[in-house]
Design an enzyme around this catalytic site. Structure first.
Site, PDB file in Angstrom:
ATOM      1  N   GLY A  27       5.123   7.964   7.167  1.00 59.18           N
ATOM      2  CA  GLY A  27       4.428   7.351   6.031  1.00 59.18           C
ATOM      3  C   GLY A  27       5.077   6.058   5.566  1.00 59.18           C
ATOM      4  O   GLY A  27       6.180   5.699   6.004  1.00 59.18           O
ATOM      5  N   HIS A  28       4.432   5.410   4.627  1.00 54.80           N
ATOM      6  CA  HIS A  28       4.936   4.110   4.162  1.00 54.80           C
ATOM      7  C   HIS A  28       6.274   4.256   3.435  1.00 54.80           C
ATOM      8  O   HIS A  28       6.507   5.205   2.713  1.00 54.80           O
ATOM      9  CB  HIS A  28       3.928   3.366   3.301  1.00 54.80           C
ATOM     10  CG  HIS A  28       3.340   4.115   2.157  1.00 54.80           C
ATOM     11  ND1 HIS A  28       2.326   3.582   1.396  1.00 54.80           N
ATOM     12  CD2 HIS A  28       3.586   5.335   1.647  1.00 54.80           C
ATOM     13  CE1 HIS A  28       2.006   4.456   0.462  1.00 54.80           C
ATOM     14  NE2 HIS A  28       2.730   5.511   0.585  1.00 54.80           N
TER      15      HIS A  28
END
Lengths: 346, 346, 346
Positions: free
Chosen positions: C246-247
Site C-alpha cells: 500500500g501507499h
C-alpha cells in the site's frame, strides 16, 4: 443477437425434444428470470417446484422432470430431456458462444513482432502487437491474443487460446485446447534465495512450466517456473483468477482451484481435487486425489485421505468478534483452567 | 515543482483565509513533517495538540481549531478554515495534481492499433501501442493508456481514464469519469464448469461487465464477466488492487473495497459498504447497505443488518500461537469437558 | 544444453575439489533424483544419510561431509567442499543460467516507442513494443523487456532487468541490479478517498515509489505510490508474486516477503525480516528488524521485539472443523461458563 430454434439445438446437442420444434429462442437464462424466448435448465428433481413457475420458453430437464416440464402452459411446453441437464446446459453455452464469435482469421497481425526463428503454424493466429520470440512454436488453430508475449523456445499447443496480454516465459509449454486469460504470467522465476551474511543470493530458476491439454488459467494468475525441475499442471486442470502457483508445484488431472488461492513451492496436489477460493497451501506437502478443500482454509500439512477438509475463522458482529478473539488469545490458559477444575472434581 | 500562493488556493477551493495571502507553498505534507512552505491539514479537534507543534506554513482546519491555528507563530499564521478539512485536503490534492500533469493531447498515437470499425471520439486520446477493437466506443475526453486493450464492442465513457496496460473485454462497458489502474482485467471469463465423468466441461460466460460512473478500479484487479447476465458495479464504487470479483457479482453505489479481497460469484453487496483488505466473501450471498467489514474477515453468510462485522484470527509469538492452535483443534472436546463439569456441579 | 567440467566450476566459484577434474556435468539436481552427470548439494550434516545414496556425479558439501562424500563409489567421488554449500549452489545456478542465456544486445528494438526526451543509456536494451516516456532514464546495462511501460520521469538503474510487461509509473525510481517480473505494477495510485456526503472524493496520490538496489519484485505484484511522501523499498528487498504494498509503506533492507501477502498503507517493516505467504499486515503499524512471520498470519498490531510470530487457523476434516467453529462462535460464553464453575469450586 443470436436466435435459434428448438430443433436447431437438439440437432446439434441431442436429447429428447417435446413441444414445437420451430420455437425461436434468443437467450439462455435462469428459470426465475426467463422470458418466452429464453431457454433454461433445471438440473435436479430437488428443484421441481421451479418448473411450473418459470416463464422460460423451453426447459432442459432430466427424465424425472419430463412430465412436469411438458405439462407447463398448454400441456405441450417446449422441453429437452437429457440425463444430465447441467452438462447439456454447459454444451449449449459452448455452441451459443461459438455462434456469436467472429470467425477466427488465421495469420499474423501486421503489428505483431514474430521472430524469424519462431515457428507459427499457418493455421494459427497472432494478434495485434503480440511478440513471439525465437524458437517458440505455435500450433495449428492456436490463437495468440493482442499484446501476448510468447518467450524464447516456448510452445503453445494446437487450438489453445491465449486471451489478450498473456505472458508465457522462455521454454514453457502449454498443451492443446487450453485457455489462458488476460494478465496470466506463466514462467516467472520461482522465489528462491540463499541467505548470505544478512543478504539474499538469488537461486536462478532453471526449470520451466509444463501445462497439459484442456487446461484453463484465470486472469492475473501466476505459475512460476521450477527451480531445478519443472512446475507441472496435468491435463484438464482449471485455475481461476489471481492464483499463485509456486515453483515445482505439481497439480493433478482435472483438479479445479478457485480464485485468490496460493500454493507454495514443491507441493503436489492430486487429481480430481476441488480447492475453494482464497485457500492457502503450505509448501513441500502432498494432497492426495479427490480432496475437497473449503474456501479460506490454510492447508498446513499433507492430506492422505480423500474427503472434505475445512478451516475457516467465523465472523460476527464486531463487538462479539472482539470478545471471542480476546478469549482465543488465552485459549491454552482456558484449557488449563478446565483441567484444574476436572482435577478438583476428580 | 508546483508553487502556489495561499490566495491561489482559496480562490480555487474556497474556505476562510487568515494570514498572508501571498504566502508561497510548494508541498502538501503531514503536520509532523512540514516545513514553512508546506500546507498541512488537521481534520479534527481531537488532534488539537498537533496544531502548535507543526512547522507548516499553512494549516487547513475546521472552525473549532481556527483560533489555535491562527495563534501559531506571530499570531497571524496562514490558515484556511473550512467545515470539512479532510475533504478540503482531498480537493487540494486534486487541484495540485492537475497542475503538475502535462496537458492531455487528444488523438490516437501513431503506434496504436485502432480498428476502422471502432468509434473513438475526437476529444479522446489513445496511447502508444494500445489496441481498440471493432465496434468499441471511446467517449469524449477519455484517455486510453499505452498498451491498453479495448475489446470488440466495449464502451469507455467520457472522461474515463485507463492507465497503461488495462484490458477491457468484449462487450464490457465503463461509465464516465472512471479511473482504471494498470493491469486490471475487466471481462475475463467467470469460473464456470459442469462436471462430466471426472472432467470439467466449460460453461461459456455469455454475460459481460457493466461499470457505472465515477468508479475507480485498482491495479491487477480482476472483474469477471457474468455467466448469463452481467457483473455490475454501480456508480461511485472504489476497488483497490488485486481484488477478485467473480461472475454475476453486483456491488452497490459508493461501496469501497480494500486490496486483496475476493468476492465469489453471484454475491450482491449493498451500497455505501466499506470492506477491508483481504476480506473473502462467499458466493451466492447478500450483504445489505451500510455494512463495514474488518480486514481479513471471511463473510460466510448473508448480512441483513447494517453494522460492523469482523472475524480475524489473532497472532502471537510463535510458541504461544502453537499452543493455542493445538487447543483450538480440540475446542469441541473442551466444550464437552466444560459441560461434564457443569453436570457434576449441578 | 549446458555441459561443464568439475574444474570449470571450481575455477569459477572456488571451493576445494576432490575427484576427477574432467568430470562432465550437464544438470543441477536434487540428490534423490540425480544421475552421474548431475551436480547436487547437501547443505548440512543433518542430511548425512543422503550422501551415500545419491547417484550424483558430483556433490557440493560442507567440510563435515567431505569424507563421506569422497568415499562414495570408488572412494574418490567428485566433490566440492565449501563452508556454505547452499550459497555455493545458489552461485552455481547463477553461473549456469548466465551460460544458457543469449547474449544481451544493447539497443532499442525498432518497434519500441521511446520518447525523444527519454534518456536511454547506449548500453541498455529496450525490448519489442516497450514504451519509454519523456524524462525517463534507463541506466547502463539495464534491460527493459517487451511490452514494458516506463512512465514519465521514471528512472531504471544500471543493470536492472524488467521482464516482459512491467509497468513503472511516473516519477518512480528503481535502483541498480534489480529484477522485476512480468505484470508487476509499480506506482499505481494508493487507495485514498475522503468521504463526502455518501460519496468518495479522490485524494490524489502525489508521492512516488523509490526502490533501492538489488531488489527483486515478483509477477503481478503491486506497489502503490505514496499519498504525500513516497513508498520505499530499501536495498536487497525480495518480494514474491501477487503482493500488495500500500501507499507509504516502507520495507527495510534485505527483508523477504512471500507471495499473496498484503501490506496496508503507511506501515513500516524493518530490515532482515522474513514474511511468509498470504500474510496480511494492518496499516499504520511498525514491525521491527529481524521479525519472522508465519504464512497466513494477520499482523494486527505493531511488533517491537525480534522473533517469530504466527497465527493460523487450523484445518481438519470438514465435520470436525464445523463442530469446532460452532464452539468458537461462542467462545466468550464458554469462558464465562468456566468462570462460573471456578467460583462454585472456589
Amino acid at each position: 443477437m443470436i436466435e435459434v430454434t428448438l430443433s436447431d439445438i437438439v440437432a446439434q446437442l441431442g436429447g429428447e425434444m417435446a413441444g414445437d420444434p420451430a420455437l425461436r429462442l434468443d437467450r439462455i437464462g435462469p428459470p426465475a428470470e426467463a422470458t418466452p424466448s429464453t431457454i433454461s435448465f433445471i438440473a435436479s428433481p430437488r428443484y421441481r417446484s421451479q418448473v411450473a413457475g418459470t416463464a422460460a420458453g423451453c426447459l432442459i430437464v432430466p427424465p424425472d422432470l419430463r412430465d412436469a416440464a411438458v405439462a407447463r402452459g398448454n400441456g405441450s411446453a417446449a422441453t429437452i430431456v437429457t440425463p444430465d441437464a447441467y452438462l447439456y446446459f454447459a454444451r449449449l453455452t459452448q455452441w451459443w458462444a461459438a455462434r456469436g464469435r467472429p470467425a477466427r482469421v488465421a495469420g499474423v497481425h501486421a503489428s505483431a513482432v514474430v521472430d524469424a526463428q519462431a515457428q507459427v503454424h499457418a493455421g494459427a493466429s497472432v494478434g495485434a502487437l503480440a511478440v513471439v520470440e525465437a524458437g517458440a512454436r505455435v500450433g495449428d488453430g492456436a490463437e495468440i491474443g493482442a499484446h501476448c508475449h510468447v518467450g524464447r523456445n516456448a510452445s503453445i499447443g494446437a487450438a489453445t487460446r491465449l486471451a489478450a496480454r498473456v505472458t508465457v516465459g522462455e521454454g514453457c509449454s502449454i498443451g492443446e485446447r487450453c485457455i489462458v486469460h488476460s494478465g496470466a504470467v506463466i514462467g516467472a522465476d520461482g522465489f528462491g534465495f540463499a541467505p548470505a551474511q544478512g543478504r539474499w543470493e538469488k537461486i536462478e530458476q532453471l526449470g520451466s512450466v509444463r501445462i497439459g491439454d484442456d487446461v484453463e488459467i484465470g486472469a492475473n494468475t501466476c505459475i512460476d517456473r521450477g527451480a531445478l525441475d519443472d512446475t507441472v499442471l496435468e491435463d484438464g486442470v482449471k485455475l481461476d483468477n489471481l492464483i499463485q502457483v509456486g515453483h515445482n508445484v505439481r497439480i493433478g488431472r482435472h483438479t479445479a482451484i478457485a480464485g485468490c488461492t496460493g500454493i507454495a513451492g514443491s507441493t503436489t496436489i492430486g487429481a480430481n481435487c476441488m480447492i475453494g477460493g482464497a485457500v492457502n497451501i503450505l509448501g513441500h506437502i502432498t494432497i492426495c486425489d479427490r480432496v475437497t478443500v473449503s474456501g479460506t482454509t490454510f492447508v498446513s500439512s499433507s492430506i492422505t485421505e480423500p474427503g472434505h477438509y475445512s478451516g475457516s475463522f467465523p465472523f460476527d458482529e464486531n463487538a462479539v468478534a472482539q470478545k471471542n478473539t480476546a478469549t482465543l488469545r488465552n485459549l491454552y490458559e482456558l484449557r488449563n483452567r478446565v483441567r484444574a477444575l476436572e482435577k478438583k472434581n476428580g
